[in-house]
Design a protein around this motif. Sequence first.
Motif, mmCIF file in Angstrom:
data_model
loop_
_atom_site.group_PDB
_atom_site.id
_atom_site.type_symbol
_atom_site.label_atom_id
_atom_site.label_comp_id
_atom_site.label_asym_id
_atom_site.label_seq_id
_atom_site.Cartn_x
_atom_site.Cartn_y
_atom_site.Cartn_z
ATOM 1 N N GLU A 56 0.837 -1.200 0.000
ATOM 2 C CA GLU A 56 0.000 0.000 0.000
ATOM 3 C C GLU A 56 0.871 1.250 0.000
ATOM 4 N N ARG A 57 0.407 2.249 -0.675
ATOM 5 C CA ARG A 57 1.053 3.551 -0.603
ATOM 6 C C ARG A 57 0.444 4.294 0.569
ATOM 7 N N ILE A 58 1.268 4.628 1.538
ATOM 8 C CA ILE A 58 0.777 5.301 2.743
ATOM 9 C C ILE A 58 0.741 6.804 2.494
ATOM 10 N N PRO A 59 -0.424 7.416 2.686
ATOM 11 C CA PRO A 59 -0.505 8.871 2.505
ATOM 12 C C PRO A 59 0.334 9.602 3.548
ATOM 13 N N PRO A 60 0.624 10.886 3.324
ATOM 14 C CA PRO A 60 1.411 11.650 4.303
ATOM 15 C C PRO A 60 0.773 11.604 5.694
ATOM 16 N N PRO A 61 1.600 11.668 6.746
ATOM 17 C CA PRO A 61 1.074 11.618 8.118
ATOM 18 C C PRO A 61 0.076 12.739 8.396
ATOM 19 N N ARG A 62 -0.845 12.437 9.295
ATOM 20 C CA ARG A 62 -1.846 13.425 9.723
ATOM 21 C C ARG A 62 -1.713 13.604 11.228
ATOM 22 N N ARG A 63 -1.675 14.829 11.671
ATOM 23 C CA ARG A 63 -1.546 15.116 13.094
ATOM 24 C C ARG A 63 -2.763 14.571 13.848
ATOM 25 N N GLY A 64 -2.486 13.828 14.931
ATOM 26 C CA GLY A 64 -3.557 13.283 15.754
ATOM 27 C C GLY A 64 -4.133 11.980 15.243
ATOM 28 N N PHE A 65 -3.490 11.385 14.222
ATOM 29 C CA PHE A 65 -3.974 10.124 13.660
ATOM 30 C C PHE A 65 -2.831 9.123 13.558
ATOM 31 N N VAL A 66 -3.185 7.840 13.517
ATOM 32 C CA VAL A 66 -2.230 6.744 13.396
ATOM 33 C C VAL A 66 -2.625 5.929 12.168
ATOM 34 N N TRP A 67 -1.638 5.492 11.391
ATOM 35 C CA TRP A 67 -1.920 4.681 10.209
ATOM 36 C C TRP A 67 -2.253 3.247 10.624
ATOM 37 N N ALA A 68 -3.427 2.774 10.228
ATOM 38 C CA ALA A 68 -3.837 1.382 10.432
ATOM 39 C C ALA A 68 -3.664 0.689 9.083
ATOM 40 N N PRO A 69 -2.667 -0.191 8.948
ATOM 41 C CA PRO A 69 -2.378 -0.786 7.645
ATOM 42 C C PRO A 69 -3.505 -1.696 7.151
ATOM 43 N N GLY A 70 -3.526 -1.902 5.837
ATOM 44 C CA GLY A 70 -4.505 -2.792 5.248
ATOM 45 C C GLY A 70 -4.292 -4.231 5.712
ATOM 46 N N HIS A 71 -5.336 -5.026 5.638
ATOM 47 C CA HIS A 71 -5.272 -6.410 6.103
ATOM 48 C C HIS A 71 -6.392 -7.214 5.454
ATOM 49 N N GLY A 77 -17.045 -16.322 3.295
ATOM 50 C CA GLY A 77 -16.339 -17.571 3.013
ATOM 51 C C GLY A 77 -15.024 -17.406 2.284
ATOM 52 N N ARG A 78 -14.450 -16.197 2.306
ATOM 53 C CA ARG A 78 -13.159 -15.980 1.654
ATOM 54 C C ARG A 78 -12.448 -14.794 2.294
ATOM 55 N N HIS A 79 -11.151 -14.682 1.981
ATOM 56 C CA HIS A 79 -10.357 -13.556 2.470
ATOM 57 C C HIS A 79 -10.629 -12.338 1.594
ATOM 58 N N VAL A 80 -10.928 -11.207 2.223
ATOM 59 C CA VAL A 80 -11.221 -9.957 1.517
ATOM 60 C C VAL A 80 -10.259 -8.888 2.028
ATOM 61 N N TRP A 81 -9.614 -8.187 1.094
ATOM 62 C CA TRP A 81 -8.666 -7.139 1.461
ATOM 63 C C TRP A 81 -9.407 -5.890 1.941
ATOM 64 N N ILE A 82 -8.975 -5.363 3.085
ATOM 65 C CA ILE A 82 -9.500 -4.121 3.646
ATOM 66 C C ILE A 82 -8.343 -3.121 3.603
ATOM 67 N N GLY A 83 -8.516 -2.046 2.862
ATOM 68 C CA GLY A 83 -7.442 -1.066 2.692
ATOM 69 C C GLY A 83 -7.111 -0.338 3.987
ATOM 70 N N GLY A 84 -5.882 0.130 4.093
ATOM 71 C CA GLY A 84 -5.441 0.867 5.267
ATOM 72 C C GLY A 84 -6.098 2.232 5.359
ATOM 73 N N GLU A 85 -6.080 2.781 6.565
ATOM 74 C CA GLU A 85 -6.683 4.090 6.786
ATOM 75 C C GLU A 85 -6.088 4.718 8.039
ATOM 76 N N TYR A 86 -6.245 6.013 8.144
ATOM 77 C CA TYR A 86 -5.840 6.698 9.364
ATOM 78 C C TYR A 86 -6.967 6.594 10.391
#
Length: 135
Positions: A56-71, A77-86
């Motif tokens: 994933e391309r991580i966007p620039p940091p945001r004050r007061g937020f933490v990056w939660a990576p995709g998973h 019945g299957r694995h589904v990708w959930i994109g990362g977000e602040y």
Amino acid sequence: MKVPTTREEFFMKKLAVVLATGFSALLPLGVVMVPTAAQAQPAIIVQTPPPPPRVERIPPPRRGFVWAPGHYEWRGGRHVWIGGEYVRARPGYAYRAPEWRERDGRWEYARGRWDRDGDGVPDRRDRMPNNPNRY
């Protein structure tokens, strides 16, 4: 077999049939959902390992937020990708990303969580949650 005589008995019997049918439909998929007393969400255990994480391309940091990576999550019945977000930071806590852990040939999903002292041990199971000299 007793015939339901009241409305409550009828709905309880119908609920029991629906739950039994739903559970039996999950068995061939190798899915086991075990509710635990310490968690509001049931544990998700599957036979299929998750695919490798995506880059994933991580966007620039945001004050007061933490990056939660995709998973990957188990949905339908299957694995589904959930994109990362602040996510909004919690002062005094460290964010632990969701992860899949292999145990005895099965894969267990651990949801993302906040940890008070950053040692990776959930605070509800940590005997010394605020000890800075733990290690």
